[in-house]
Scaffold this active site. Structure first.
Site, PDB file in Angstrom:
ATOM      1  N   LYS A 127       0.836  -1.172  -0.121  1.00 48.03           N
ATOM      2  CA  LYS A 127      -0.182   0.225   0.019  1.00 48.03           C
ATOM      3  C   LYS A 127       0.630   1.241   0.091  1.00 48.03           C
ATOM      4  CE  LYS A 127      -3.973  -2.046   2.163  1.00 48.03           C
ATOM      5  NZ  LYS A 127      -4.892  -2.618   3.254  1.00 48.03           N
TER       6      LYS A 127
ATOM      7  N   GLN B  23      -5.130  -1.557   9.100  1.00 52.81           N
ATOM      8  CA  GLN B  23      -5.260  -2.971   8.788  1.00 52.81           C
ATOM      9  C   GLN B  23      -5.898  -3.916   9.701  1.00 52.81           C
ATOM     10  OE1 GLN B  23      -3.985  -3.428   5.845  1.00 52.81           O
ATOM     11  NE2 GLN B  23      -4.391  -5.611   5.723  1.00 52.81           N
TER      12      GLN B  23
ATOM     13  N   ASP C  61     -11.527   3.230   3.927  1.00 47.36           N
ATOM     14  CA  ASP C  61     -11.808   1.735   3.553  1.00 47.36           C
ATOM     15  C   ASP C  61     -13.273   1.730   3.712  1.00 47.36           C
ATOM     16  OD1 ASP C  61     -10.079  -0.417   3.522  1.00 47.36           O
ATOM     17  OD2 ASP C  61      -9.667  -0.311   6.058  1.00 47.36           O
TER      18      ASP C  61
HETATM   19  N1  GUN Z   1      -7.442  -6.873   5.348  1.00 46.76           N
HETATM   20  C1  GUN Z   1      -7.583  -7.304   4.565  1.00 46.76           C
HETATM   21  N2  GUN Z   1      -8.158  -6.592   3.566  1.00 46.76           N
HETATM   22  C2  GUN Z   1      -8.231  -5.145   4.357  1.00 46.76           C
HETATM   23  C3  GUN Z   1      -8.884  -4.082   3.754  1.00 46.76           C
HETATM   24  O1  GUN Z   1      -9.455  -3.912   2.527  1.00 46.76           O
HETATM   25  N3  GUN Z   1      -9.137  -2.938   4.758  1.00 46.76           N
HETATM   26  C4  GUN Z   1      -8.360  -3.283   5.915  1.00 46.76           C
HETATM   27  N4  GUN Z   1      -8.261  -2.249   6.702  1.00 46.76           N
HETATM   28  N5  GUN Z   1      -7.839  -4.515   6.132  1.00 46.76           N
HETATM   29  C5  GUN Z   1      -7.858  -5.379   5.323  1.00 46.76           C
END
Ligand code: GUN
Length: 305
Positions: free
Chosen positions: A68, A112, A135
């Protein structure tokens, strides 16, 4: 829930199912976003900033957040990484989110998931200001999506929708079957496809005959985390199959491989179109995160470009 492949699976051979190239789509989208980030900066002298918070040392999460950060830089945005120890308390995490909510350099915040045991993901997610909730997982943005109102849409289902629209054009009237009812993918996916005019069925852990439902899907979206769950004979011939699952498995030769929730070798003989794993949905999730961060910066800074 796993069923053996039927004889029919072996007899229906259509090895020409089109691969949906999420990697190429995401690369194009990221390039467009990078151009728009430059234009946004020229107009407002502001660079969009994304804060990513990781608590603990989950190896898969570490890879995701590094990717990311890398893609955020590639798109010309600022990346702020917060790597916190496993022992971080809920109060400490909430305090950090409070600071990020008020930081004018930050336009998007992502914590996350999964979080270590002892931290409440609902309380943490809801602490992110809705304007910075890139998100789209907090109750304000989830509520907006449920009500069909504009808001920030979760990245993975948004990426799946972009792929489906680019492959199929209009989705109105199609029957979409979603396997998996998580807040991260299945539920927002259902709301997005409903808004596109699909008839939507959501199968989940308690569904009685998931295979029979899956066979009705013109569109089949699978997000269960159960690798190889969907066999070839679960797929309606010609369907568009979106495989959100990604699991690293060990091979007899000691190597490892990433696989999806769909038994790809079987599915490719039945589907009209299918996303590979890796290279399908995964890259779209990050591209959509960048998309949401730029959109958040536009709203926060108040400009249209
Ligand atoms: N863990 C796996 N996919 C995601 C996501 O799209 N957002 C977040 N915050 N955590 C994740």
């Amino acid at each position: 829930m796993t069923e053996p492949a039927s004889a029919e699976t072996a007899s229906v051979r259509n090895p020409s199912a089109r691969l949906i190239d999420g990697k190429a789509f995401a690369a194009n989208l990221t390039q467009t976003i990078a151009q728009e980030v430059r234009a946004f900066h020229d107009r407002h002298q502001v660079t969009p900033g994304l804060a990513v918070v990781l608590v603990g040392n989950d190896p898969a999460s570490e890879v995701y957040v590094r990717n990311k950060a890398l893609q955020t830089h590639r798109a010309g945005m600022r990346s702020f990484m917060h790597m916190l120890p496993e022992t971080t308390s809920q109060a400490e995490l909430l305090a950090l989110i409070g600071r990020l909510n008020h930081d004018p350099e930050i336009h998007g915040i992502l914590v996350q998931l999964p979080l270590p045991a002892g931290l409440d993901p609902v309380a943490i997610t809801n602490a992110i200001h809705p304007d910075k909730d890139v998100d789209g997982l907090g109750e304000v943005n989830a509520g907006r999506l449920a009500l069909g109102q504009p808001g920030i849409v979760p990245c993975t289902p948004l990426g799946c929708l972009m792929l489906l629209k680019s492959e199929l054009g209009g989705l109105r009237g199609l029957h979409a079957v979603i396997i998996g009812a998580s807040n991260l993918v299945g539920r927002p996916m259902a709301r997005l496809l409903l808004a596109e005019g699909c008839t939507v069925t959501v199968a989940h852990i308690d569904t009685r005959d998931t295979a029979a439902l899956a066979r009705q899907g013109d569109i089949l979206v699978v997000a269960t985390g159960c690798h190889g769950l969907v066999r070839g004979d679960w797929i309606k011939p010609g369907a568009a199959v979106i495989d959100v699952g990604i699991t690293r498995i060990s091979l007899p030769n000691g190597k490892t491989r990433l696989v999806g929730d769909v038994a790809f070798d079987e599915a490719v003989t039945r589907a009209g179109r299918i996303t590979p794993v890796p290279g399908g949905v995964g890259p779209m999730t990050i591209a959509c995160l960048l998309n949401n961060t730029l959109a958040a910066a536009r709203r926060i800074v108040g400009g249209a470009a």
